[in-house]
Structures are given as structure tokens and as C-alpha cells.
Design a protein around this motif. Structure first.
Motif, PDB file in Angstrom:
ATOM      1  N   GLY A   1     -11.795  31.799  24.576  1.00  0.00           N
ATOM      2  CA  GLY A   1     -12.217  30.412  24.618  1.00  0.00           C
ATOM      3  C   GLY A   1     -12.305  29.751  23.270  1.00  0.00           C
ATOM      4  N   GLY A   2     -12.197  30.526  22.152  1.00  0.00           N
ATOM      5  CA  GLY A   2     -12.190  29.933  20.829  1.00  0.00           C
ATOM      6  C   GLY A   2     -13.490  29.267  20.454  1.00  0.00           C
ATOM      7  N   THR A   3     -14.632  29.924  20.743  1.00  0.00           N
ATOM      8  CA  THR A   3     -15.932  29.336  20.438  1.00  0.00           C
ATOM      9  C   THR A   3     -16.090  29.076  18.950  1.00  0.00           C
ATOM     10  OG1 THR A   3     -16.902  30.474  22.335  1.00  0.00           O
ATOM     11  CG2 THR A   3     -18.416  29.641  20.660  1.00  0.00           C
ATOM     12  N   LYS A   4     -15.599  29.983  18.110  1.00  0.00           N
ATOM     13  CA  LYS A   4     -15.704  29.802  16.665  1.00  0.00           C
ATOM     14  C   LYS A   4     -14.982  28.528  16.234  1.00  0.00           C
ATOM     15  CE  LYS A   4     -14.710  32.153  12.277  1.00  0.00           C
ATOM     16  NZ  LYS A   4     -14.120  33.365  11.654  1.00  0.00           N
ATOM     17  N   ALA A   5     -13.812  28.273  16.798  1.00  0.00           N
ATOM     18  CA  ALA A   5     -13.059  27.063  16.459  1.00  0.00           C
ATOM     19  C   ALA A   5     -13.797  25.810  16.912  1.00  0.00           C
ATOM     20  CB  ALA A   5     -11.667  27.117  17.093  1.00  0.00           C
ATOM     21  N   ILE A   6     -14.443  25.874  18.083  1.00  0.00           N
ATOM     22  CA  ILE A   6     -15.186  24.708  18.586  1.00  0.00           C
ATOM     23  C   ILE A   6     -16.364  24.402  17.682  1.00  0.00           C
ATOM     24  CG2 ILE A   6     -16.490  23.781  20.528  1.00  0.00           C
ATOM     25  CD1 ILE A   6     -14.896  25.627  22.367  1.00  0.00           C
ATOM     26  N   VAL A   7     -17.123  25.434  17.289  1.00  0.00           N
ATOM     27  CA  VAL A   7     -18.291  25.230  16.431  1.00  0.00           C
ATOM     28  C   VAL A   7     -17.863  24.693  15.068  1.00  0.00           C
ATOM     29  CG1 VAL A   7     -20.187  26.395  15.256  1.00  0.00           C
ATOM     30  CG2 VAL A   7     -19.656  26.969  17.630  1.00  0.00           C
ATOM     31  N   ALA A   8     -16.775  25.234  14.513  1.00  0.00           N
ATOM     32  CA  ALA A   8     -16.283  24.750  13.219  1.00  0.00           C
ATOM     33  C   ALA A   8     -15.879  23.279  13.316  1.00  0.00           C
ATOM     34  CB  ALA A   8     -15.100  25.604  12.768  1.00  0.00           C
ATOM     35  N   ALA A   9     -15.195  22.907  14.402  1.00  0.00           N
ATOM     36  CA  ALA A   9     -14.776  21.517  14.584  1.00  0.00           C
ATOM     37  C   ALA A   9     -15.981  20.603  14.775  1.00  0.00           C
ATOM     38  CB  ALA A   9     -13.844  21.407  15.790  1.00  0.00           C
ATOM     39  N   LEU A  10     -16.999  21.068  15.501  1.00  0.00           N
ATOM     40  CA  LEU A  10     -18.202  20.265  15.729  1.00  0.00           C
ATOM     41  C   LEU A  10     -18.930  20.001  14.417  1.00  0.00           C
ATOM     42  CD1 LEU A  10     -20.297  18.937  17.557  1.00  0.00           C
ATOM     43  CD2 LEU A  10     -21.299  21.190  17.953  1.00  0.00           C
ATOM     44  N   ALA A  11     -19.107  21.026  13.613  1.00  0.00           N
ATOM     45  CA  ALA A  11     -19.796  20.866  12.329  1.00  0.00           C
ATOM     46  C   ALA A  11     -19.037  19.906  11.417  1.00  0.00           C
ATOM     47  CB  ALA A  11     -19.960  22.226  11.663  1.00  0.00           C
ATOM     48  N   ALA A  12     -17.716  20.077  11.361  1.00  0.00           N
ATOM     49  CA  ALA A  12     -16.910  19.207  10.499  1.00  0.00           C
ATOM     50  C   ALA A  12     -16.965  17.757  10.965  1.00  0.00           C
ATOM     51  CB  ALA A  12     -15.471  19.703  10.471  1.00  0.00           C
ATOM     52  N   ASN A  13     -16.832  17.540  12.261  1.00  0.00           N
ATOM     53  CA  ASN A  13     -16.773  16.171  12.776  1.00  0.00           C
ATOM     54  C   ASN A  13     -18.093  15.428  12.657  1.00  0.00           C
ATOM     55  OD1 ASN A  13     -14.043  15.707  13.657  1.00  0.00           O
ATOM     56  ND2 ASN A  13     -14.376  17.239  15.235  1.00  0.00           N
ATOM     57  N   LEU A  14     -19.212  16.133  12.813  1.00  0.00           N
ATOM     58  CA  LEU A  14     -20.508  15.474  12.653  1.00  0.00           C
ATOM     59  C   LEU A  14     -20.681  14.963  11.219  1.00  0.00           C
ATOM     60  CD1 LEU A  14     -22.922  17.773  14.710  1.00  0.00           C
ATOM     61  CD2 LEU A  14     -22.318  15.391  15.196  1.00  0.00           C
ATOM     62  N   GLY A  15     -20.358  15.830  10.256  1.00  0.00           N
ATOM     63  CA  GLY A  15     -20.467  15.412   8.857  1.00  0.00           C
ATOM     64  C   GLY A  15     -19.504  14.282   8.520  1.00  0.00           C
ATOM     65  N   ILE A  16     -18.281  14.392   9.029  1.00  0.00           N
ATOM     66  CA  ILE A  16     -17.273  13.376   8.742  1.00  0.00           C
ATOM     67  C   ILE A  16     -17.651  12.034   9.372  1.00  0.00           C
ATOM     68  CG2 ILE A  16     -14.873  12.714   9.151  1.00  0.00           C
ATOM     69  CD1 ILE A  16     -14.168  15.703   8.973  1.00  0.00           C
ATOM     70  N   ALA A  17     -18.170  12.061  10.602  1.00  0.00           N
ATOM     71  CA  ALA A  17     -18.526  10.816  11.304  1.00  0.00           C
ATOM     72  C   ALA A  17     -19.587  10.038  10.535  1.00  0.00           C
ATOM     73  CB  ALA A  17     -19.016  11.137  12.715  1.00  0.00           C
ATOM     74  N   VAL A  18     -20.608  10.727  10.060  1.00  0.00           N
ATOM     75  CA  VAL A  18     -21.684  10.063   9.309  1.00  0.00           C
ATOM     76  C   VAL A  18     -21.133   9.470   8.015  1.00  0.00           C
ATOM     77  CG1 VAL A  18     -23.854  10.421   8.092  1.00  0.00           C
ATOM     78  CG2 VAL A  18     -23.490  11.509  10.308  1.00  0.00           C
ATOM     79  N   THR A  19     -20.323  10.242   7.305  1.00  0.00           N
ATOM     80  CA  THR A  19     -19.767   9.783   6.034  1.00  0.00           C
ATOM     81  C   THR A  19     -18.864   8.570   6.234  1.00  0.00           C
ATOM     82  OG1 THR A  19     -19.786  12.080   5.290  1.00  0.00           O
ATOM     83  CG2 THR A  19     -18.530  10.522   3.980  1.00  0.00           C
ATOM     84  N   LYS A  20     -18.027   8.606   7.255  1.00  0.00           N
ATOM     85  CA  LYS A  20     -17.126   7.480   7.512  1.00  0.00           C
ATOM     86  C   LYS A  20     -17.898   6.216   7.877  1.00  0.00           C
ATOM     87  CE  LYS A  20     -13.223  10.211   9.276  1.00  0.00           C
ATOM     88  NZ  LYS A  20     -12.555  10.640  10.515  1.00  0.00           N
ATOM     89  N   PHE A  21     -18.961   6.380   8.668  1.00  0.00           N
ATOM     90  CA  PHE A  21     -19.704   5.198   9.098  1.00  0.00           C
ATOM     91  C   PHE A  21     -20.425   4.552   7.913  1.00  0.00           C
ATOM     92  CE2 PHE A  21     -23.234   2.938  11.221  1.00  0.00           C
ATOM     93  CZ  PHE A  21     -22.475   2.134  12.072  1.00  0.00           C
ATOM     94  N   ILE A  22     -20.936   5.370   7.004  1.00  0.00           N
ATOM     95  CA  ILE A  22     -21.554   4.817   5.790  1.00  0.00           C
ATOM     96  C   ILE A  22     -20.506   4.053   4.987  1.00  0.00           C
ATOM     97  CG2 ILE A  22     -22.629   5.426   3.586  1.00  0.00           C
ATOM     98  CD1 ILE A  22     -23.966   7.772   5.028  1.00  0.00           C
ATOM     99  N   ALA A  23     -19.300   4.620   4.898  1.00  0.00           N
ATOM    100  CA  ALA A  23     -18.217   3.938   4.183  1.00  0.00           C
ATOM    101  C   ALA A  23     -17.862   2.614   4.856  1.00  0.00           C
ATOM    102  CB  ALA A  23     -16.996   4.842   4.123  1.00  0.00           C
ATOM    103  N   TYR A  24     -17.896   2.580   6.190  1.00  0.00           N
ATOM    104  CA  TYR A  24     -17.612   1.326   6.904  1.00  0.00           C
ATOM    105  C   TYR A  24     -18.675   0.274   6.596  1.00  0.00           C
ATOM    106  CZ  TYR A  24     -18.082  -2.042  10.663  1.00  0.00           C
ATOM    107  OH  TYR A  24     -18.260  -3.207  11.364  1.00  0.00           O
TER     108      TYR A  24
END
Length: 311
Positions: free
Chosen positions: A5-28
Motif C-alpha cells: 500500500g506504500g504507507t511510507k510514500a503516503i506519509v512522506a507526501a502528506l508531510a511535504a504537502n502540509l509544509g508546502i501548502a502553508v508556505t505557498k499561502f503565506i507567499a500568496y
């Protein structure tokens, strides 16, 4: 063939996307760039999608009960289908709307001009790490298949979803960087709108691909060619003369239903037939461990009646 099921890949993607989403919204908030807003919503949608995949995997592990005697394995397919809808609406459609809005009222990036470029480059690095993790998790399962074949044939939906999401995110970040850079160079906000529109189109295409593939899994797919060959070979053995016909169905990524009609000797006793069936089931489970439900029907192979010649 494993069906992880690739749980490690899902967790890595979740961690990356949460950080990226916050950073992008501040930039907006600092620059009012439509590409940054579209990308922040895209990353937020991806974060929700990964949470849905984890929830689906957890719910699929519930034990079978009277109402669902074959278990809850297909819940993973249901949540993967929901992911495709979320990606289509919150990702693609929102980006297209924002692009249209910015095209109607274009304006350059006047303040904090360096912020979106730095944020997008950092996001590309983080998203690249997530994509690399997904590739590393998928490679042992992919084997000799091409990436297109793996995404189309995989029975576990999580890794194909994460791979397509990460790929789309990387391409989207490059498009956003192009739109923002051209806006900074030309002072024309329509470049920002064009980049946002390209992101929207990309996400809509990926969402449609995911929906079609997940729909096929929801309808019920047969075992892979390798598993079918292994089952056919395992069925014929002590007490079983030949295989008359075989049907397989995935109840979940790691749960396979096998139904077959097998030829027995005409003189076999009930005890011999029962022993042969038990032995055949053991051989199938040894050859294909995900075969969790096996139903075998003993029969005799009937010769076809020769048609009478005319005249």
C-alpha cells in the motif's frame, strides 16, 4: 507479485504537502499571485487526499462480518475514488476559476517579488523528495513494467495515486514558476494567469485518469496474468485431471476470490474428491498467498457431440 500500500510514500507526501501548502499561502498573502494561490490550494487538496488514503487503508483492515462476509478491502478503492474527485474540484476546477479571474483583472507582482520564486524553488525540492520516496516504494512492485503499465495494472491504489499526485505537483510547480517569473520580467499579470490555467488543466487530466483507473477497481478486476497462470498451474495436481474454467476477482488489493470448475476422475469417491479439493486449495494458496477465498466445483469433462453429416 506483492501488492503493497506504500504507507511510507503516503506519509512522506502528506508531510511535504502540509509544509508546502502553508508556505505557498503565506507567499500568496504577500504577493497576491494567482499561481501561488492555486498551488497552495493544490497542496492543501493533496494533503487531504493523503489523509483520505490513510483512512481508507485503516478502515479496510476491519474484520469481515455478517453484512460484509468478504471483508472491507474495497474501502481502499472507494477512498481512492474520492481522492480523484477532490483533486478534480479543489485542485483543477479551482485553479481554472482563479486563472479566469486573474486574466480578467491582471496585475503585476509589486511587493515581495523574490518571495514566490524562493517558495516555489523550495517546494520543488520538497516535492522532489516526496516523489523520490514514492518511486523507491513503487519500484519493487513495478518490476519490469513501465510506469504507465504499473499505474494501469496496480491493484493497490495508494502508490499510483501518490505517484500521479507528486508528478502533477512537480509539473505544476514548474508551470507556476514559469508564470511568476514571466510576470516579474514583463509586469504583465496575464502570465501568472496562464500558468495558473496550465496547472488547472494538468490537475483535471490527472484527476480523470485516477477516476477511470479507480472505477475499474471498484467494478472488480481479475487477478494479474502472472497470478492467473500460477493459479491454473497449481490447481492441476493430485486428484485433479484438468481445469475446466477459472474466475478470479479482487475483493481488495491483498484479497483475491478464486472460483473454478475442475475435472475429477469418473471413478473418484466422495472422500477422494474432498481430499483432492483440499490439496488443490493448499497448492493455490502456496502459489498465490493473496487467494483468501477459494471455491472449487468438481465436475467431469463432457466430450462435445459430433455433428451429423448431411446426406
Amino acid at each position: 507479485m506483492a501488492h503493497g500500500g506504500g504507507t511510507k510514500a503516503i506519509v512522506a507526501a502528506l508531510a511535504a504537502n502540509l509544509g508546502i501548502a502553508v508556505t505557498k499561502f503565506i507567499a500568496y498573502l504577500l504577493t497576491h499571485s494567482s499561481s501561488m494561490l492555486a498551488e497552495s490550494v493544490h497542496s492543501l487538496a493533496d494533503s487531504g487526499n493523503q489523509a483520505l488514503l490513510l483512512l481508507g487503508g485503516r478502515r479496510a483492515r476491519r474484520a469481515a462480518d455478517a453484512r460484509h462476509p468478504f471483508g472491507y478491502g474495497r474501502e481502499r478503492y472507494v477512498y481512492a475514488f474520492i481522492v480523484s474527485i477532490v483533486l478534480f474540484t479543489l485542485g483543477g476546477v479551482f485553479a481554472l476559476y482563479e486563472a479566469w479571474h486573474k486574466w480578467e483583472d491582471p496585475h503585476p507582482i509589486d511587493a515581495w517579488q523574490w518571495v514566490p520564486v524562493v517558495v516555489l524553488v523550495a517546494a520543488i525540492v520538497m516535492e522532489g523528495f516526496s516523489f523520490r520516496t514514492a518511486i523507491h516504494e513503487a519500484n519493487p512492485l513495478r518490476g519490469s513494467q513501465s510506469w504507465t503499465q504499473f499505474i494501469r495494472r496496480a491493484k493497490a491504489p495508494e502508490l499510483p495515486v501518490v505517484l500521479l499526485e507528486d508528478f502533477g505537483a512537480l509539473v505544476g510547480l514548474v508551470l507556476a514558476l514559469g508564470g511568476v517569473s514571466m510576470t516579474l520580467v514583463t509586469d504583465d499579470g496575464r502570465w501568472d494567469a496562464a500558468g495558473t490555467a496550465c496547472i488547472g488543466v494538468l490537475l483535471v487530466i490527472i484527476a480523470i485518469v485516477l477516476a477511470l483507473e479507480t472505477k475499474s477497481l471498484l467494478l472488480g478486476e481479475s487477478a494479474t496474468e502472472q497470478d492467473v497462470d500460477a493459479i491454473e498451474a497449481a490447481l492441476v495436481g493430485e486428484g485433479v485431471r484438468s481445469l475446466i474454467h477459472l474466475r478470479t476477482l479482487h475483493l481488495g488489493p491483498e484479497e483475491l476470490l478464486v472460483a473454478a470448475k475442475i475435472e475429477m476422475a469418473p471413478t473418484a469417491t466422495a472422500a477422494e474428491i474432498a481430499a483432492a479439493i483440499d490439496a488443490a486449495e493448499q497448492r493455490v494458496r502456496a502459489a498465490v498467498p493473496i487467494a483468501t477465498a477459494i471455491y472449487l466445483e468438481p465436475d467431469l469433462r463432457h466430450k462435445a457431440v459430433e455433428p451429423r453429416s448431411a446426406g
